[in-house]
Design a protein around this motif. Structure first.
Motif, PDB file in Angstrom:
ATOM      1  N   GLU A 190      18.803   2.580  39.886  1.00  0.00           N
ATOM      2  CA  GLU A 190      17.955   2.600  39.950  1.00  0.00           C
ATOM      3  C   GLU A 190      18.349   0.623  40.121  1.00  0.00           C
ATOM      4  OE1 GLU A 190      13.737   0.079  39.673  1.00  0.00           O
ATOM      5  OE2 GLU A 190      14.505   2.351  39.910  1.00  0.00           O
ATOM      6  N   ASN A 191      19.633   0.651  39.776  1.00  0.00           N
ATOM      7  CA  ASN A 191      20.929  -0.938  40.044  1.00  0.00           C
ATOM      8  C   ASN A 191      20.923  -0.716  41.328  1.00  0.00           C
ATOM      9  OD1 ASN A 191      20.313  -2.833  37.880  1.00  0.00           O
ATOM     10  ND2 ASN A 191      20.811  -1.197  36.347  1.00  0.00           N
ATOM     11  N   ARG A 192      21.295   0.400  42.286  1.00  0.00           N
ATOM     12  CA  ARG A 192      21.587   0.281  43.022  1.00  0.00           C
ATOM     13  C   ARG A 192      20.962   0.542  44.256  1.00  0.00           C
ATOM     14  NH1 ARG A 192      24.207   4.555  41.806  1.00  0.00           N
ATOM     15  NH2 ARG A 192      22.606   5.918  42.814  1.00  0.00           N
ATOM     16  N   GLU A 193      19.465   0.783  44.255  1.00  0.00           N
ATOM     17  CA  GLU A 193      19.042   1.891  45.061  1.00  0.00           C
ATOM     18  C   GLU A 193      17.284   0.115  44.913  1.00  0.00           C
ATOM     19  OE1 GLU A 193      17.381   4.686  44.482  1.00  0.00           O
ATOM     20  OE2 GLU A 193      19.393   6.439  45.423  1.00  0.00           O
ATOM     21  N   ASN A 194      17.158  -0.586  43.827  1.00  0.00           N
ATOM     22  CA  ASN A 194      15.945  -1.141  44.343  1.00  0.00           C
ATOM     23  C   ASN A 194      16.780  -2.392  43.981  1.00  0.00           C
ATOM     24  OD1 ASN A 194      13.776  -3.589  43.104  1.00  0.00           O
ATOM     25  ND2 ASN A 194      13.809  -2.032  41.419  1.00  0.00           N
ATOM     26  N   ARG A 195      15.743  -2.795  45.242  1.00  0.00           N
ATOM     27  CA  ARG A 195      16.121  -4.538  45.885  1.00  0.00           C
ATOM     28  C   ARG A 195      15.266  -5.562  45.392  1.00  0.00           C
ATOM     29  NH1 ARG A 195      14.735  -3.794  52.118  1.00  0.00           N
ATOM     30  NH2 ARG A 195      16.127  -1.995  52.856  1.00  0.00           N
ATOM     31  N   GLU A 196      14.864  -5.617  44.429  1.00  0.00           N
ATOM     32  CA  GLU A 196      14.568  -6.396  43.404  1.00  0.00           C
ATOM     33  C   GLU A 196      15.533  -6.797  42.499  1.00  0.00           C
ATOM     34  OE1 GLU A 196      12.157  -8.514  43.744  1.00  0.00           O
ATOM     35  OE2 GLU A 196      11.498  -7.237  45.255  1.00  0.00           O
ATOM     36  N   GLN A 244      17.877  -8.446  40.022  1.00  0.00           N
ATOM     37  CA  GLN A 244      19.329  -8.962  40.745  1.00  0.00           C
ATOM     38  C   GLN A 244      20.841  -9.001  39.907  1.00  0.00           C
ATOM     39  OE1 GLN A 244      17.650 -13.202  39.032  1.00  0.00           O
ATOM     40  NE2 GLN A 244      20.522 -14.369  38.636  1.00  0.00           N
ATOM     41  N   ARG A 286      14.837  -8.194  36.915  1.00  0.00           N
ATOM     42  CA  ARG A 286      15.295  -8.305  38.528  1.00  0.00           C
ATOM     43  C   ARG A 286      14.877  -9.595  38.268  1.00  0.00           C
ATOM     44  NH1 ARG A 286       9.707  -8.609  38.070  1.00  0.00           N
ATOM     45  NH2 ARG A 286       8.406  -8.593  36.020  1.00  0.00           N
ATOM     46  N   ARG A 287      15.216 -10.424  40.196  1.00  0.00           N
ATOM     47  CA  ARG A 287      14.086 -10.877  40.373  1.00  0.00           C
ATOM     48  C   ARG A 287      12.107 -11.298  40.046  1.00  0.00           C
ATOM     49  NH1 ARG A 287      18.466 -10.549  43.940  1.00  0.00           N
ATOM     50  NH2 ARG A 287      16.945  -9.062  45.670  1.00  0.00           N
ATOM     51  N   HIS A 331       9.125 -14.192  49.868  1.00  0.00           N
ATOM     52  CA  HIS A 331       8.548 -12.463  49.797  1.00  0.00           C
ATOM     53  C   HIS A 331       7.127 -12.337  51.130  1.00  0.00           C
ATOM     54  CE1 HIS A 331      13.185 -12.057  49.047  1.00  0.00           C
ATOM     55  NE2 HIS A 331      12.966 -12.828  48.493  1.00  0.00           N
ATOM     56  N   HIS A 386       9.676 -16.293  45.420  1.00  0.00           N
ATOM     57  CA  HIS A 386      10.437 -15.629  44.077  1.00  0.00           C
ATOM     58  C   HIS A 386      11.551 -16.355  43.316  1.00  0.00           C
ATOM     59  CE1 HIS A 386       8.167 -12.003  45.591  1.00  0.00           C
ATOM     60  NE2 HIS A 386       8.909 -11.267  45.352  1.00  0.00           N
TER      61      HIS A 386
END
Length: 229
Positions: free
Chosen positions: A89-95, A97, A102-103, A126, A136
């Motif tokens: 999740e931390n590798r693939e989710n662009r949100e 931070q 997350r942002r 965004h 954001h």
């Protein structure tokens, strides 16, 4: 008026099936849940918590508020599985931070107290398909204020199911994946397992479990019957 050709007829039929499917999914959602009298243990959650010394600070409530709004968590069957899901999740989710945080967008930012807002900086605008351009913000709380933690997960409610709805949804999905209609379904309105990497990974895991303790009946019940091959 010219009659529709076969291709046009199939396209109309696909749209009809997709419309029916959306209505059935909405009907299934409205069925709601039933609360369990006794919660059932079901895996672990992995998430961030305040470090012990930070939790004793006078303004600890501010950091708890920040975690509540921008903290992330993941679920796993056990702690090892939760670690894998966490890393993916931390590798693939662009949100994300940084792992566990997350942002946030302007809607979430406005929910924060003034003291909590002071720990955020503007990150950028965004596009959101529903709300247009949104601001954001990124969290400026030092990472070392947090630490990783695992919390036991429980099932407290069960989804109410309707056998007729589930049967019809399965029939529609089978038709949409058929050779005659598959190429015409450009925007899948359902989770298509044939294009899901996680779906195939689950199959491999079930196959490995069955082969490790090979028995013809066990293999058939855990793999083939589960997916109606």
């Amino acid at each position: 008026m010219r009659p529709f050709n076969k291709v046009t007829q199939r396209e109309r039929y696909v749209r009809k099936l997709q419309l029916e499917r959306r209505r059935l999914v909405e009907a299934r959602r409205r069925l709601g849940y039933v609360e369990l009298e006794t919660p059932i243990r079901h895996g672990w959650y992995k998430h961030l918590v305040l470090r012990d010394d930070v939790s004793r600070r006078v303004d600890a409530a501010v950091f708890l508020e920040i975690l509540d709004q921008c903290g992330t968590e993941c679920w796993g069957r056990d702690k090892r599985h939760a670690d894998k899901v966490w890393d993916r999740e931390n590798r693939e989710n662009r949100e994300i931070q940084f792992p566990g945080v997350r942002r946030i967008d302007s809607r979430t930012y406005k929910k924060l107290s003034p003291k909590a807002r002071s720990w955020f900086d503007f990150y950028g605008n965004h596009w959101h398909y529903r709300y247009g351009f949104m601001k954001h913000y990124m969290c400026t709380v030092p990472r070392h204020f947090f630490k990783l933690a695992y919390t036991r997960a429980y099932i407290t409610k069960r989804k109410i199911m309707d056998a007729d709805i589930e049967k019809r949804l399965a029939e529609i999905d089978s038709e949409l994946r058929s050779n005659e209609l598959y190429d015409m379904v450009h925007n899948f309105s359902y989770n298509n397992p044939w294009t899901s990497w996680h779906y195939h990974k689950r199959i491999r895991r079930r196959c490995k479990m069955a082969l490790d303790q090979y028995d013809e009946d066990v293999f058939d019940s855990q793999v083939h019957r589960s997916y109606n091959w």
